[in-house]
Design a protein around this motif. Structure first.
Motif, short mmCIF file in Angstrom:
data_model
loop_
_atom_site.label_atom_id
_atom_site.label_comp_id
_atom_site.label_asym_id
_atom_site.label_seq_id
_atom_site.Cartn_x
_atom_site.Cartn_y
_atom_site.Cartn_z
N ASP A 18 0.83 -1.21 0.00
CA ASP A 18 0.00 0.00 0.00
C ASP A 18 0.86 1.26 0.00
OD1 ASP A 18 -2.02 -1.82 0.30
OD2 ASP A 18 -2.96 -0.83 2.01
N ASP A 19 0.24 2.36 -0.44
CA ASP A 19 0.68 3.74 -0.18
C ASP A 19 1.76 4.28 -1.11
OD1 ASP A 19 -1.15 3.65 1.83
OD2 ASP A 19 0.28 3.80 3.48
N GLY A 20 2.29 3.49 -2.04
CA GLY A 20 3.28 4.03 -2.96
C GLY A 20 2.64 4.89 -4.03
N PRO A 21 3.45 5.34 -4.98
CA PRO A 21 4.91 5.24 -4.98
C PRO A 21 5.55 6.32 -4.12
CG PRO A 21 4.15 6.29 -7.00
CD PRO A 21 2.92 5.91 -6.23
N LEU A 22 6.58 5.93 -3.37
CA LEU A 22 7.28 6.83 -2.46
C LEU A 22 8.78 6.53 -2.54
CD1 LEU A 22 4.89 6.55 0.62
CD2 LEU A 22 5.26 8.63 -0.74
N PRO A 23 9.63 7.39 -2.00
CA PRO A 23 11.08 7.13 -2.06
C PRO A 23 11.50 5.74 -1.59
CG PRO A 23 10.71 9.40 -1.41
CD PRO A 23 9.36 8.76 -1.50
N HIS A 56 0.41 -3.30 -6.42
CA HIS A 56 0.73 -2.04 -5.76
C HIS A 56 -0.54 -1.20 -5.69
CE1 HIS A 56 5.11 -2.78 -6.00
NE2 HIS A 56 4.75 -3.46 -7.08
N PHE A 57 -1.08 -1.06 -4.48
CA PHE A 57 -2.25 -0.20 -4.28
C PHE A 57 -1.74 1.23 -4.13
CE2 PHE A 57 -3.81 -4.37 -2.85
CZ PHE A 57 -4.96 -4.47 -3.63
N PHE A 58 -1.76 1.96 -5.23
CA PHE A 58 -1.14 3.29 -5.28
C PHE A 58 -2.12 4.39 -4.90
CE2 PHE A 58 2.36 2.19 -8.57
CZ PHE A 58 3.24 1.90 -7.55
N ILE A 59 -1.59 5.38 -4.18
CA ILE A 59 -2.33 6.61 -3.89
C ILE A 59 -2.16 7.55 -5.08
CG2 ILE A 59 -2.48 8.62 -2.36
CD1 ILE A 59 -1.40 6.83 -0.11
N GLY A 60 -3.27 8.09 -5.58
CA GLY A 60 -3.21 8.94 -6.77
C GLY A 60 -2.28 10.12 -6.60
N ASN A 66 0.27 10.37 -4.70
CA ASN A 66 1.66 9.92 -4.68
C ASN A 66 2.17 9.61 -6.08
OD1 ASN A 66 1.77 10.23 -1.93
ND2 ASN A 66 1.69 8.05 -1.44
N ILE A 67 1.30 9.09 -6.94
CA ILE A 67 1.67 8.91 -8.33
C ILE A 67 2.00 10.27 -8.95
CG2 ILE A 67 0.80 8.28 -10.62
CD1 ILE A 67 -0.87 6.11 -9.30
N TRP A 68 1.11 11.22 -8.73
CA TRP A 68 1.21 12.56 -9.32
C TRP A 68 2.47 13.28 -8.84
CZ3 TRP A 68 -0.60 17.64 -7.31
CH2 TRP A 68 -0.73 18.61 -8.31
N GLN A 69 2.82 13.07 -7.58
CA GLN A 69 3.97 13.78 -7.00
C GLN A 69 5.29 13.04 -7.19
OE1 GLN A 69 2.74 14.32 -2.93
NE2 GLN A 69 1.18 15.85 -3.44
N ASN A 70 5.24 11.77 -7.56
CA ASN A 70 6.47 10.97 -7.70
C ASN A 70 6.49 10.24 -9.04
OD1 ASN A 70 7.68 11.17 -4.80
ND2 ASN A 70 5.55 10.56 -4.45
N GLN A 88 7.20 5.57 -12.62
CA GLN A 88 7.65 5.00 -13.89
C GLN A 88 8.57 3.81 -13.67
OE1 GLN A 88 6.67 6.03 -17.15
NE2 GLN A 88 7.56 3.99 -17.46
N GLU A 89 9.36 3.84 -12.60
CA GLU A 89 10.22 2.69 -12.29
C GLU A 89 9.40 1.44 -12.05
OE1 GLU A 89 13.68 1.22 -9.11
OE2 GLU A 89 12.92 3.28 -9.03
N CYS A 90 8.27 1.60 -11.38
CA CYS A 90 7.38 0.46 -11.17
C CYS A 90 6.77 0.00 -12.49
CB CYS A 90 6.28 0.82 -10.17
SG CYS A 90 5.26 -0.58 -9.65
N LEU A 91 6.35 0.96 -13.31
CA LEU A 91 5.75 0.62 -14.60
C LEU A 91 6.73 -0.11 -15.50
CD1 LEU A 91 3.79 3.89 -15.51
CD2 LEU A 91 2.90 1.81 -14.44
N ASP A 92 8.02 0.16 -15.35
CA ASP A 92 9.03 -0.45 -16.21
C ASP A 92 9.20 -1.95 -15.96
OD1 ASP A 92 9.52 1.95 -17.44
OD2 ASP A 92 11.27 2.46 -16.22
N ASP A 93 8.69 -2.45 -14.84
CA ASP A 93 8.72 -3.89 -14.56
C ASP A 93 7.35 -4.46 -14.90
OD1 ASP A 93 8.85 -6.46 -13.63
OD2 ASP A 93 9.51 -5.95 -11.61
N PRO A 94 7.23 -5.22 -15.98
CA PRO A 94 5.91 -5.71 -16.40
C PRO A 94 5.26 -6.67 -15.42
CG PRO A 94 7.65 -6.76 -17.67
CD PRO A 94 8.31 -5.68 -16.88
N LEU A 95 6.00 -7.14 -14.40
CA LEU A 95 5.42 -8.06 -13.43
C LEU A 95 4.64 -7.35 -12.33
CD1 LEU A 95 8.30 -10.67 -12.91
CD2 LEU A 95 6.31 -10.82 -14.41
#
Length: 428
Positions: free
Chosen positions: A138-143, A161-165, A167-171, A176-183
């Protein structure tokens, strides 16, 4: 009879929608396209993190208007009797609390904060199948996510990954690093992380819809299928809006690692440490395999990430099959795509019989919760403390970890997808 006639009228109005599996986009008449339109006439999307991408989302959700398509979908579902009339809760002593005389464990409320499970539908998930672990954060994406993502990639480990909107917008770079892994499966954790039962219906639409929108726009048009309520706080109204407006399946958990509480001295249940959280994870991963595990874990801090990493070898050494949430459930990751590499498709929704659409959530009277699947270690999530009028226990993402009553009905993937998209077409 009136509802069936209305459904037939809408199906005739829209007609059958079928496209080649090779097409990445939806035709304009497809209901998902109506809810989440492409950003420009050429069908392209702004690059994640670009000025155009950043400008597409609100800096203040409180001054944002619900898009007309979302409001229409909600209104039609409400008029069809799919969304219950239930007043939002208010915060009392830090806990969402219903008005006097309203039983959170009743069938007309069924608060997941109070461990009530909505039974007999596929709109709410608590357990993984026997022998499986639904890996989720929960709560990503974060540092701290930048520690987690390389580890998952190195181990070829799929996760949800249950992402907070926000946090996506601010990070965007971390996102994108998460998106780059298709798994890695991308799911919804709302835009601002509120207690969802405290929100009005319109606020719920924005919290869910905006998060779906940014994920949709950033993944080439994929529409998330799963979401998790912050603090595990939902009820029949919240679950119904998520499901009947956005076709989101609600995912809770059956064990709370309490990793989010590491170092917190304000909670009456005591101080959680790396050691106590690791002990809990170890206990569950070396314990019984029925039911399977959906553990609440976070990519919130270095501590939370390291607790997962340090206990990860126990998954394999104890014979668990560890996959993302949709994979352990044998379901597609998205409403319109099997996963991150499969093409996006539009089902022939008009060919799905109206009888396939699930009935509104109608849980039976809750029975006493069974014993937890394993004995928790000292300082574990089994501890509960009463607070507020409703007597719920304080937690970051839920207020208890005892298992609720009931089970989830099993429906095939094909039936569920057909039902989900068929229910969407009813609203337009």
């Amino acid at each position: 009879m009136a509802r069936a006639s209305s459904a037939l009228f809408l199906l005739v109005t829209f007609g059958a929608v079928a496209v080649s599996a090779g097409n990445w986009h939806h035709p304009r008449g497809h209901p998902v396209h109506d809810l989440f339109k492409r950003q420009n006439s050429t069908g392209g999307y702004p690059v994640v993190g670009s000025a155009a991408w950043t400008a597409a989302y609100p800096s203040n959700i409180n001054t944002t208007t619900v898009p007309a398509a979302w409001m229409t979908a909600y209104t039609n579902a409400k008029n069809a009797g799919l969304i219950p009339d239930l007043a939002p809760t208010t915060m009392v002593n830090g806990n969402p609390t219903y008005a006097a005389g309203i039983d959170p464990m009743s069938a007309t409320v069924c608060s997941s904060t109070d461990q009530c499970r909505i039974n007999g539908t596929t709109t709410q998930i608590w357990d993984a199948p026997d022998g499986m672990v639904g890996v989720a954060f929960d709560d990503g994406p974060l540092p701290p996510s930048t520690i987690l993502y390389p580890f998952l990639k190195q181990n070829n480990q799929p996760a949800t990954h249950f992402f907070i909107g926000e946090n996506i917008w601010q990070n965007p770079t971390i996102f994108q690093e998460c998106l780059d892994d298709p798994l890695q499966d991308i799911a919804v954790h709302t835009w601002t992380h509120p207690y969802m039962t405290t929100q009005t219906d319109e606020q719920l639409l924005l919290e869910l819809g905006l998060t779906i929108q940014i994920i949709h726009d950033s993944t080439g048009g994929r529409v998330p299928k799963f979401w998790r309520p912050p603090y595990g706080d939902s009820d029949v109204r919240v679950v119904a809006i998520a499901y009947y407006v956005f076709n989101l399946i609600t995912v809770i958990w059956n064990q709370d690692s309490n990793d989010w509480q590491i170092g917190d001295t304000t909670d009456a249940t005591g101080v959680y440490t790396d050691a106590s959280v690791t002990a809990n994870l170890t206990n569950w991963l070396t314990g019984p395999k029925s039911p399977g595990l959906i553990i609440l874990e976070h990519e919130l801090s270095n501590d939370t990430v390291n607790c997962f990493i340090n206990t990860y070898p126990l998954h394999a050494s104890n014979g668990w099959i560890s996959k993302s949430i949709p994979d352990v459930l044998n379901q597609p990751w998205y409403l319109n795509s099997q996963n991150n590499t499969s093409p996006m498709v539009a089902l022939d929704v008009a060919a799905t019989p109206p009888s396939a659409v699930p009935a509104p959530p109608a849980p039976p009277s809750p029975s006493p919760a069974p014993a937890p699947p394993s004995t928790t270690a000292a300082g574990s999530s089994g501890a509960q403390v009463s607070a507020g009028v409703s007597g719920v226990a304080k937690s970051s993402s839920n207020n208890s970890t005892a298992n609720g009553a009931g089970s989830i009905a099993a429906i095939s993937t094909a039936t569920l997808l057909g039902a989900a998209l068929c229910s969407l077409v009813f609203w337009y």
